[in-house]
Design a protein around this motif. Structure first.
Motif, short mmCIF file in Angstrom:
data_model
loop_
_atom_site.label_atom_id
_atom_site.label_comp_id
_atom_site.label_asym_id
_atom_site.label_seq_id
_atom_site.Cartn_x
_atom_site.Cartn_y
_atom_site.Cartn_z
N GLY A 50 0.81 -1.21 0.00
CA GLY A 50 0.00 0.00 0.00
C GLY A 50 0.84 1.27 0.00
O GLY A 50 1.94 1.30 0.55
N LYS A 51 0.30 2.31 -0.62
CA LYS A 51 1.00 3.58 -0.74
C LYS A 51 0.38 4.61 0.20
O LYS A 51 -0.83 4.84 0.17
CB LYS A 51 0.92 4.08 -2.18
N THR A 52 1.24 5.24 1.01
CA THR A 52 0.73 6.21 1.99
C THR A 52 0.15 7.44 1.31
O THR A 52 -0.60 8.19 1.95
CB THR A 52 1.84 6.62 2.96
N GLU A 53 0.44 7.66 0.05
CA GLU A 53 -0.12 8.83 -0.64
C GLU A 53 -1.64 8.74 -0.77
O GLU A 53 -2.30 9.74 -1.06
CB GLU A 53 0.50 8.96 -2.03
N HIS A 54 -2.20 7.54 -0.56
CA HIS A 54 -3.65 7.41 -0.60
C HIS A 54 -4.31 7.85 0.71
O HIS A 54 -5.54 7.87 0.81
CB HIS A 54 -4.04 5.97 -0.93
N VAL A 55 -3.50 8.18 1.71
CA VAL A 55 -4.01 8.82 2.94
C VAL A 55 -3.91 10.32 2.70
O VAL A 55 -2.82 10.87 2.58
CB VAL A 55 -3.19 8.40 4.16
N LEU A 56 -5.04 10.98 2.60
CA LEU A 56 -5.09 12.34 2.08
C LEU A 56 -4.87 13.42 3.12
O LEU A 56 -4.57 14.56 2.77
CB LEU A 56 -6.45 12.57 1.39
N ARG A 57 -5.01 13.09 4.40
CA ARG A 57 -4.81 14.09 5.45
C ARG A 57 -4.46 13.39 6.75
O ARG A 57 -4.74 12.21 6.94
CB ARG A 57 -6.07 14.95 5.63
N GLU A 58 -3.84 14.15 7.63
CA GLU A 58 -3.52 13.62 8.96
C GLU A 58 -4.76 13.69 9.83
O GLU A 58 -5.49 14.67 9.81
CB GLU A 58 -2.38 14.41 9.59
N THR A 59 -4.98 12.63 10.59
CA THR A 59 -6.08 12.57 11.54
C THR A 59 -5.57 11.93 12.81
O THR A 59 -4.42 11.49 12.89
CB THR A 59 -7.27 11.75 10.99
N ASP A 60 -6.44 11.84 13.80
CA ASP A 60 -6.05 11.13 15.03
C ASP A 60 -6.37 9.64 14.94
O ASP A 60 -6.22 8.90 15.92
CB ASP A 60 -6.73 11.76 16.25
N ILE A 61 -6.81 9.19 13.76
CA ILE A 61 -7.07 7.76 13.55
C ILE A 61 -5.74 7.07 13.22
O ILE A 61 -5.04 7.48 12.30
CB ILE A 61 -8.07 7.55 12.40
N PRO A 62 -5.36 6.05 13.97
CA PRO A 62 -4.08 5.39 13.70
C PRO A 62 -4.06 4.73 12.34
O PRO A 62 -5.08 4.28 11.82
CB PRO A 62 -3.96 4.36 14.83
N LEU A 63 -2.85 4.68 11.76
CA LEU A 63 -2.60 4.01 10.48
C LEU A 63 -1.69 2.83 10.75
O LEU A 63 -0.59 3.00 11.28
CB LEU A 63 -1.96 4.97 9.48
N VAL A 64 -2.13 1.63 10.38
CA VAL A 64 -1.36 0.42 10.65
C VAL A 64 -1.08 -0.30 9.34
O VAL A 64 -2.00 -0.58 8.56
CB VAL A 64 -2.13 -0.53 11.60
#
Length: 207
Positions: A50-64
């Motif tokens: 998976g590519k982190t560029e598909h996460v469009l903004r920072e949130t307080d939801i963890p990314l694993v």
């Protein structure tokens, strides 16, 4: 084939991820397959490539980052998770057929609600119209499957707006509640189970 079903309630992602890996590592040819039904606390999960560029903004939801296939998706309360811990060798089918059978289980469930759903050979998952209602990601290791599918039941869909779901920009998502069916996650799990067992040839449940 026999199948043991576990209802785990609402749990964090990482301990269940660890448990799936441990279960798969400890399997023997005699190990009974299992289906785990649960909900996750809010989390984004990213597939092995998976590519982190598909996460469009920072949130307080963890990314694993995980070891399943696919890109980024969101899990949260109100979404049914079905982890499928299956001895793939016993099934004598290919991976594409396995994916199709899992998708068909959700399509059959939606048909019970008189909702027309379909798969997409180019983008695994289940769709109602152009909107995705269920995502699918698998890992096959030593001939055994783990991870599985997530089905949107009655949840806050907003966190999907902050990613490219499954790597697809502007992909719409939907859920069972928004299609006029009001059921709890546990009720949907009970309705989905016989379709999974039928499509995956899990002949009976062992308690």
């Amino acid at each position: 084939m026999d199948c043991r079903v576990k209802h785990l309630g609402r749990v964090a992602f990482e301990p269940v991820f660890d448990a799936m890996q441990a279960f798969t590592s400890a399997r023997t040819p005699q190990t009974i397959d299992e289906i785990w039904f649960l909900e996750h606390e809010p989390v984004y999960t990213l597939g092995l490539a998976g590519k982190t560029e598909h996460v469009l903004r920072e949130t307080d939801i963890p990314l694993v980052r995980t070891d399943r296939g696919g890109q980024v998706t969101y899990h949260g309360p109100g979404q049914l998770i079905s982890y499928l811990l299956i001895d793939f060798k016993r099934m004598h089918i290919g991976v594409r057929e396995l994916v199709r059978r899992i998708e068909q289980s959700v399509i059959d469930l939606m048909a019970d609600f008189e909702i027309a759903a379909h798969g997409d050979v180019d983008a695994p998952g289940v769709y109602v119209g152009s909107a995705k209602i269920a995502s699918l990601g698998l890992r096959i290791r030593n001939g055994a499957v783990y991870h599985g599918l997530s089905l949107n039941v009655d949840m806050d869909l907003t966190p999907f707006d902050w990613i490219n779901p499954c790597g697809y920009p502007n992909l719409k998502v939907t859920q069972i509640k928004d299609l006029g069916v009001s059921l709890s996650v546990s009720e949907v799990a009970e309705r989905l189970l016989p379709h999974l067992r039928a499509n995956l040839s899990m002949a009976k449940e062992t308690k």
